[in-house]
Design a protein around this motif. Structure first.
Motif, mmCIF file in Angstrom:
data_model
loop_
_atom_site.group_PDB
_atom_site.id
_atom_site.type_symbol
_atom_site.label_atom_id
_atom_site.label_comp_id
_atom_site.label_asym_id
_atom_site.label_seq_id
_atom_site.Cartn_x
_atom_site.Cartn_y
_atom_site.Cartn_z
ATOM 1 N N THR A 1 29.730 11.819 38.906
ATOM 2 C CA THR A 1 30.446 10.782 38.182
ATOM 3 C C THR A 1 31.794 11.315 37.723
ATOM 4 O OG1 THR A 1 29.342 11.480 36.130
ATOM 5 C CG2 THR A 1 28.332 9.678 37.373
ATOM 6 N N ALA A 2 32.751 10.418 37.638
ATOM 7 C CA ALA A 2 34.098 10.809 37.210
ATOM 8 C C ALA A 2 34.068 11.313 35.778
ATOM 9 C CB ALA A 2 35.042 9.621 37.340
ATOM 10 N N THR A 3 34.844 12.336 35.514
ATOM 11 C CA THR A 3 34.914 12.908 34.177
ATOM 12 C C THR A 3 36.320 13.406 33.901
ATOM 13 O OG1 THR A 3 34.079 14.663 32.724
ATOM 14 C CG2 THR A 3 34.111 15.120 35.083
ATOM 15 N N LYS A 4 36.683 13.404 32.654
ATOM 16 C CA LYS A 4 37.996 13.913 32.262
ATOM 17 C C LYS A 4 37.938 15.404 31.924
ATOM 18 C CE LYS A 4 39.744 9.505 30.500
ATOM 19 N NZ LYS A 4 40.316 8.788 29.318
ATOM 20 N N GLN A 5 36.746 15.971 31.972
ATOM 21 C CA GLN A 5 36.580 17.387 31.657
ATOM 22 C C GLN A 5 37.324 18.258 32.668
ATOM 23 O OE1 GLN A 5 34.343 19.320 29.172
ATOM 24 N NE2 GLN A 5 36.007 20.616 29.902
ATOM 25 N N LYS A 6 38.194 19.121 32.180
ATOM 26 C CA LYS A 6 38.899 20.059 33.049
ATOM 27 C C LYS A 6 38.012 21.281 33.269
ATOM 28 C CE LYS A 6 42.558 20.265 30.372
ATOM 29 N NZ LYS A 6 43.926 20.583 29.868
ATOM 30 N N VAL A 7 37.985 21.762 34.521
ATOM 31 C CA VAL A 7 37.107 22.884 34.861
ATOM 32 C C VAL A 7 37.880 23.957 35.619
ATOM 33 C CG1 VAL A 7 34.964 21.554 34.892
ATOM 34 C CG2 VAL A 7 36.367 21.677 36.949
ATOM 35 N N VAL A 8 37.355 25.168 35.536
ATOM 36 C CA VAL A 8 37.977 26.306 36.209
ATOM 37 C C VAL A 8 36.884 27.332 36.504
ATOM 38 C CG1 VAL A 8 38.501 27.519 34.050
ATOM 39 C CG2 VAL A 8 39.911 27.943 36.076
ATOM 40 N N ALA A 9 37.046 28.094 37.586
ATOM 41 C CA ALA A 9 36.075 29.125 37.952
ATOM 42 C C ALA A 9 36.755 30.487 37.978
ATOM 43 C CB ALA A 9 35.452 28.820 39.313
ATOM 44 N N LEU A 10 36.124 31.450 37.338
ATOM 45 C CA LEU A 10 36.620 32.828 37.334
ATOM 46 C C LEU A 10 35.945 33.631 38.432
ATOM 47 C CD1 LEU A 10 36.776 34.029 33.596
ATOM 48 C CD2 LEU A 10 38.696 33.823 35.196
ATOM 49 N N THR A 11 36.736 34.401 39.175
ATOM 50 C CA THR A 11 36.188 35.302 40.182
ATOM 51 C C THR A 11 36.835 36.676 40.035
ATOM 52 O OG1 THR A 11 37.830 34.759 41.898
ATOM 53 C CG2 THR A 11 35.860 33.376 41.786
ATOM 54 N N PHE A 12 36.051 37.712 40.315
ATOM 55 C CA PHE A 12 36.523 39.098 40.170
ATOM 56 C C PHE A 12 36.212 39.874 41.438
ATOM 57 C CE2 PHE A 12 35.708 37.488 35.931
ATOM 58 C CZ PHE A 12 36.857 37.853 35.242
ATOM 59 N N ASP A 13 37.204 40.576 41.961
ATOM 60 C CA ASP A 13 37.067 41.313 43.211
ATOM 61 C C ASP A 13 37.020 42.824 42.993
ATOM 62 O OD1 ASP A 13 37.317 38.839 44.356
ATOM 63 O OD2 ASP A 13 39.017 39.346 45.640
ATOM 64 N N ASP A 14 36.475 43.505 44.003
ATOM 65 C CA ASP A 14 36.608 44.949 44.231
ATOM 66 C C ASP A 14 35.667 45.827 43.422
ATOM 67 O OD1 ASP A 14 38.554 44.134 45.932
ATOM 68 O OD2 ASP A 14 40.227 45.023 44.864
ATOM 69 N N GLY A 15 34.836 45.262 42.558
ATOM 70 C CA GLY A 15 33.864 46.065 41.822
ATOM 71 C C GLY A 15 32.635 46.339 42.687
ATOM 72 N N PRO A 16 31.582 46.858 42.038
ATOM 73 C CA PRO A 16 31.485 47.063 40.597
ATOM 74 C C PRO A 16 32.103 48.376 40.137
ATOM 75 C CG PRO A 16 29.411 47.653 41.646
ATOM 76 C CD PRO A 16 30.301 47.116 42.735
ATOM 77 N N ASP A 17 32.582 48.367 38.906
ATOM 78 C CA ASP A 17 33.112 49.567 38.274
ATOM 79 C C ASP A 17 32.132 49.979 37.179
ATOM 80 O OD1 ASP A 17 35.849 51.225 37.699
ATOM 81 O OD2 ASP A 17 34.813 50.742 35.821
ATOM 82 N N PRO A 18 31.782 51.274 37.097
ATOM 83 C CA PRO A 18 30.733 51.702 36.168
ATOM 84 C C PRO A 18 31.089 51.518 34.694
ATOM 85 C CG PRO A 18 31.822 53.598 37.138
ATOM 86 C CD PRO A 18 32.311 52.402 37.886
#
Length: 341
Positions: free
Chosen positions: A137-154
Motif C-alpha cells: 500500500t502507498a505510504t508517505k514513510q521515507k525509507v533507506v537501507a544501510l549496507t557495509f562492504d569489505d568486512g568483517p573487521d575484528p
C-alpha cells in the motif's frame, strides 16, 4: 507433476459452515490447476528471473537441510539444475515446491522449498491465499537501507553492530571470504544481531577483468566461508566496484545489490565529510554504501542515523526497501530502480 488437490482442506470439518468453506476452497484450487502437469513456464509466468531465484533457493534449501563441507558448498554452484522453463522435474503441493534432482555429487535427490519462501516468485494462482503476493500500500514513510562492504573487521564490525542495535537499525554486510575465514565469530555476530550477510567475493578483484570461471570461484569460496561461519548461504551478491556483466551475474543466480548513494568514506577517510556527503545525497528509497573497515566510517554512522531519523527516514532491510522479492539476474540500485544485468 500433479498440482496437489488439497484433499485435507476439504476433510477438516470443525462446523458445517467451516467445512463448506474449506470444500469450496479446495474445489477452487483444483479447478485452477485443472489437473494439469505443471511446468516452470506456468508457475513463473515464463520469467527467467523467477526461475533463477528458484534454482538458488534450491541450493539454499540443500545447505539448510544437510550439513555440507566447504567443498560441497562450492559445488552447489555447479549443481545440475534446470535452465529451461519447460522442465518437468518438480512437484507443487499446498506446503512446498519439491525439486527432484538429477544425479549429483552430493547424492541429494530432492529439495523441498517451503511455499513461504516463494511468495512473489511463484504466480499467485498456484499459491495458497495466505501466501500470495500483495502489492504494498502507498505510504508517505521515507525509507533507506544501510549496507557495509569489505568486512568483517575484528574491532570495527562489533563496534558498529552495537550502534545498529542501540538504534534498532538493520543492515546488510557484504563480506569478503578471506576475512570471514579469519574472523568467523564476527560474521556470526552479524547474523545473531539480526542483520544480513551478502557475498562480496574472496579477495575483492574486479570480476569483469578476471573472467567467469575465476569470478565463480570467488563467489563459491566465499559462500563456503560464510556457510561455515553462520550455517547459511548469502542471498545476495555485491560485486567489487559494482563491476558485473550478464555472463558472470547469471552464473550465481542471485540478486546483484548495487547502490545509489556512495558515501565516499573510502576516499575521504574523514568522519565529518562522510556524514555531510551521505546526508546531502540520500533520498527516499536509497541504498547507502559504506565500509566497516575504516574507523572514520564507523564513527560517522551514529550521526547519519540520528539525522536521517530526524528527517523522517526509517531504516529497513533490502527486501522492505524494494517492497518485493529480490530476483536473480537483476541489479538493484534503490527502490524502483532495478535493471537487467
Amino acid at each position: 507433476m500433479k498440482f496437489s488437490k488439497l484433499i485435507m482442506l476439504a476433510t477438516v470439518a470443525i462446523s458445517v459452515g467451516t467445512a463448506a468453506t474449506e470444500v469450496h476452497a479446495a474445489k477452487r484450487t483444483i479447478a485452477n490447476s485443472n489437473s494439469q502437469t505443471l511446468t516452470f513456464k506456468q508457475i513463473t509466468g515464463n520469467n527467467l528471473h523467477r526461475l533463477g531465484t528458484i534454482r538458488q533457493l534450491t541450493r539454499s534449501q540443500i545447505a539448510t537441510d544437510h550439513k555440507l563441507t566447504g567443498k560441497q558448498v562450492q559445488y552447489l554452484m555447479q549443481l545440475p539444475l534446470p535452465h529451461r522453463l519447460t522442465a518437468k522435474n518438480f512437484t507443487l503441493d499446498s506446503q512446498s515446491l519439491t525439486m527432484h534432482l538429477t544425479k549429483n555429487k552430493l547424492h541429494v535427490s530432492i529439495a523441498k522449498i517451503p511455499l513461504s519462501k516463494l511468495t512473489g516468485i511463484i504466480l499467485n494462482r498456484y499459491m495458497p491465499s495466505n501466501l500470495r503476493y500483495k502489492k504494498p500500500t502507498a505510504t508517505k514513510q521515507k525509507v533507506v537501507a544501510l549496507t557495509f562492504d569489505d568486512g568483517p573487521d575484528p574491532l570495527l564490525t562489533p563496534k558498529l553492530l552495537k550502534v545498529l542495535k542501540k538504534n534498532n537499525v538493520p543492515a546488510t554486510f557484504f563480506e569478503v571470504g578471506s576475512s570471514v575465514i579469519k574472523y568467523p565469530q564476527i560474521s556470526r555476530m552479524v547474523i545473531q544481531s539480526g542483520n544480513q550477510i551478502g557475498n562480496h567475493s574472496w579477495n575483492h578483484p574486479q570480476f569483469t577483468k578476471i573472467g567467469k570461471a575465476r569470478a565463480m570461484h570467488q563467489i563459491s569460496t566465499t559462500d563456503a566461508a560464510i556457510y561455515k561461519a553462520t550455517g547459511t548461504l548469502p542471498a545476495f551478491v555485491r560485486p567489487p566496484y559494482g563491476a558485473i556483466n550478464e555472463s558472470i551475474g547469471a552464473s550465481f543466480d542471485r540478486p546483484t545489490i548495487q547502490w545509489d548513494v556512495d558515501s565516499l568514506d573510502w576516499s575521504y577517510l574523514n568522519t565529518p565529510k562522510t556524514i555531510k556527503h551521505v546526508l546531502t545525497t540520500t533520498h527516499n528509497g536509497s541504498v547507502i554504501l559504506m565500509h566497516d573497515i575504516h574507523p572514520t566510517s564507523v564513527a560517522a554512522v551514529p550521526s547519519i542515523i540520528h539525522v536521517l531519523k530526524k528527517r523522517g527516514y526509517k531504516f529497513v532491510t533490502l527486501e522492505q526497501l524494494m517492497q518485493k522479492p529480490l530476483l536473480s539476474n537483476y541489479q538493484y540500485f534503490g527502490r524502483n530502480d532495478y535493471r537487467n544485468l
